[in-house]
Design an enzyme around this catalytic site. Structure first.
Site, PDB file in Angstrom:
ATOM      1  CE  LYS A 288      -4.227  -1.209   0.255  1.00  3.49           C
ATOM      2  NZ  LYS A 288      -5.308  -0.576  -0.475  1.00  3.49           N
TER       3      LYS A 288
ATOM      4  CG  ASP B 233      -4.230  -0.220  -4.119  1.00  4.25           C
ATOM      5  OD1 ASP B 233      -4.528   0.845  -4.689  1.00  4.25           O
ATOM      6  OD2 ASP B 233      -5.076  -1.053  -3.742  1.00  4.25           O
TER       7      ASP B 233
ATOM      8  CD  GLU C 192      -4.620  -2.595  -6.895  1.00  8.75           C
ATOM      9  OE1 GLU C 192      -5.598  -2.159  -6.237  1.00  8.75           O
ATOM     10  OE2 GLU C 192      -4.094  -3.710  -6.675  1.00  8.75           O
TER      11      GLU C 192
ATOM     12  CG  ASP D  15      -9.263  -1.696  -7.178  1.00 14.88           C
ATOM     13  OD1 ASP D  15     -10.415  -2.108  -7.388  1.00 14.88           O
ATOM     14  OD2 ASP D  15      -8.707  -1.852  -6.072  1.00 14.88           O
TER      15      ASP D  15
ATOM     16  CE  LYS E 232     -10.432  -4.403  -3.735  1.00 10.99           C
ATOM     17  NZ  LYS E 232      -9.308  -4.217  -4.599  1.00 10.99           N
TER      18      LYS E 232
HETATM   19  O1  LIG Z   1      -5.842  -6.838  -3.822  1.00 11.79           O
HETATM   20  C1  LIG Z   1      -5.238  -7.387  -2.887  1.00 11.79           C
HETATM   21  O2  LIG Z   1      -4.123  -7.913  -3.025  1.00 11.79           O
HETATM   22  C2  LIG Z   1      -5.839  -7.460  -1.520  1.00 11.79           C
HETATM   23  C3  LIG Z   1      -7.048  -6.645  -1.292  1.00 11.79           C
HETATM   24  C4  LIG Z   1      -6.789  -5.160  -1.222  1.00 11.79           C
HETATM   25  O3  LIG Z   1      -5.676  -4.704  -1.403  1.00 11.79           O
HETATM   26  C5  LIG Z   1      -7.886  -4.280  -0.939  1.00 11.79           C
HETATM   27  C6  LIG Z   1      -9.087  -4.798  -0.522  1.00 11.79           C
HETATM   28  C7  LIG Z   1     -10.118  -3.961  -0.099  1.00 11.79           C
HETATM   29  C8  LIG Z   1      -9.933  -2.618  -0.032  1.00 11.79           C
HETATM   30  C9  LIG Z   1      -8.681  -1.998  -0.376  1.00 11.79           C
HETATM   31  O4  LIG Z   1      -8.141  -1.076   0.455  1.00 11.79           O
HETATM   32  C10 LIG Z   1      -7.675  -2.818  -1.108  1.00 11.79           C
HETATM   33  C11 LIG Z   1      -7.645  -2.307  -2.550  1.00 11.79           C
HETATM   34  O5  LIG Z   1      -7.952  -1.140  -2.770  1.00 11.79           O
HETATM   35  O6  LIG Z   1      -7.330  -3.017  -3.483  1.00 11.79           O
HETATM   36 MG   LIG Z   2      -6.913  -1.225  -5.026  1.00  9.83          MG
END
Ligand SMILES: O=C(O)CCC(=O)C1=CC=C[C@@H](O)[C@@H]1C(=O)O
Ligand SMILES: [Mg+2]
Length: 325
Positions: free
Chosen positions: A135, A163, A192, A215, A237
């Protein structure tokens, strides 16, 4: 003969920085069970606060409505329902009709929640292709850049996914990029959503020759899968996107255009997460999914994630309550 059951679950979690603006202390959702003849199908409906448009209350109302139409053999098209409901119901139907293979891809890209040393230790033990997700955009862009470059330098066979959740201005994103050695940039599989808007993210990617992925943009109402310079992947997702059918369509469109599709978690319980691992295995077999979120929870629900030591809670556990339809 059809039967349907609906349960509410509430599991203690510690989401830490992963949700950025909100730290969840508990993850709530619904579990649905469909039975027809001697077949059973399960699904999880769990809108994610801050990310889903719908509340759990709306999802519960819609799930009950659909289940009652299904029991009356008059079911409505699940694509007319909010994404979390459409996804959970479509998983239950896919299991009921034996359309979801059992084999799962448990090779999740490890998530770094802020402590680089922890990730370093985990990566050194990782077998096969080394891919991790960090992150960025939570602390100083300068610091993010230095940490990412340090990882890439220290582990020469490492690929990173980053991300920023639309957190950076173009200036901040550029400051980050200035810390990455040019010869290591290609090992950033993608960032991302680096900038506040897709337009700025495109500009950033072009200026610095760093790959990006959509994303949040995938959930824009007018989103179309389209190959663009520097765009390498779309993140899917399913809890936020909708039915399995809709996810499959996005994956096919991405592959047709030479883009990667990455199945990613919305912090589902182990029930939903193992289904996502099966979906990833079935439809994106060459791609490590983004599913390293189970350890945010203190228990697994109904289904066991490969090698997890977390206790497994069943329908009688304190975390689950049965709802009336
Ligand atoms: O994508 C992944 O590897 C794990 C999931 C992940 O990073 C996320 C899940 C849910 C909310 C978020 O903050 C985050 C994302 O933004 O992708
Ligand atoms: Mg993301």
């Amino acid at each position: 003969m059809r039967q349907a059951k609906l349960y509410h679950y509430c599991l203690p979690v510690e989401t830490g920085v992963i949700l950025r603006h909100r730290r969840l202390k508990q993850r709530e959702g619904l579990i649905v069970q469909l039975q027809e003849d001697d077949q059973t199908g399960w699904g999880e409906i769990a809108p994610l606060p801050e990310f889903s448009q719908e509340t759990l209350e709306i999802a519960t109302q819609q799930a009950k409505e659909w289940l009652n139409t299904w029991l009356a053999h008059n079911e409505q098209d699940i694509n007319h329902y909010v994404p979390s409901v459409a996804f959970g119901l479509s998983c239950a139907l896919a299991e009921l009709h034996n359309e979801l293979e059992q084999e799962a891809n448990y090779r999740a890209a490890p998530l770094c929640y802020g402590d680089p040393d922890e990730l370093y230790a985990e990566l050194n033990q990782m077998e096969g292709e080394k891919v991790a997700k960090i992150k960025v955009g939570l602390y100083e862009a300068n610091r993010d850049g230095l940490i990412v470059d340090m990882f890439l330098e220290a582990i020469p066979d490492l690929y990173l996914r980053l991300d920023a959740n639309r957190g950076w201005s173009l200036e901040k994103a550029s400051l980050f990029a200035s810390k990455i050695a040019p010869e290591r940039k290609s090992r950033i599989q993608f960032i991302e959503e680096p900038c506040k808007t897709p337009k700025l993210s495109r500009e950033f990617a072009q200026q610095h020759n760093i790959a990006i992925a959509w994303d949040e943009t995938v959930r824009d109402p007018d989103f179309l899968v389209k190959k663009e310079p520097n765009l390498t992947a779309i993140i899917i997702k399913p809890t936020l996107v909708g039915s399995l059918g809709k996810c499959k369509q996005l994956i096919e469109q991405a592959h047709q255009q030479g883009l990667k599709a990455v199945i990613s978690s919305s912090i589902e319980s182990s029930l939903g997460l193992t289904q996502l691992a099966r979906i990833a295995q079935q439809y994106t077999p060459d791609m490590i999914p983004g599913l390293d979120t189970l350890d945010l929870m203190q228990a697994q629900l109904l289904r066991q994630w490969d090698n997890s030591d977390l206790p497994l809670a069943d329908l009688d556990s304190e975390f689950i309550t049965k709802l009336t339809l």
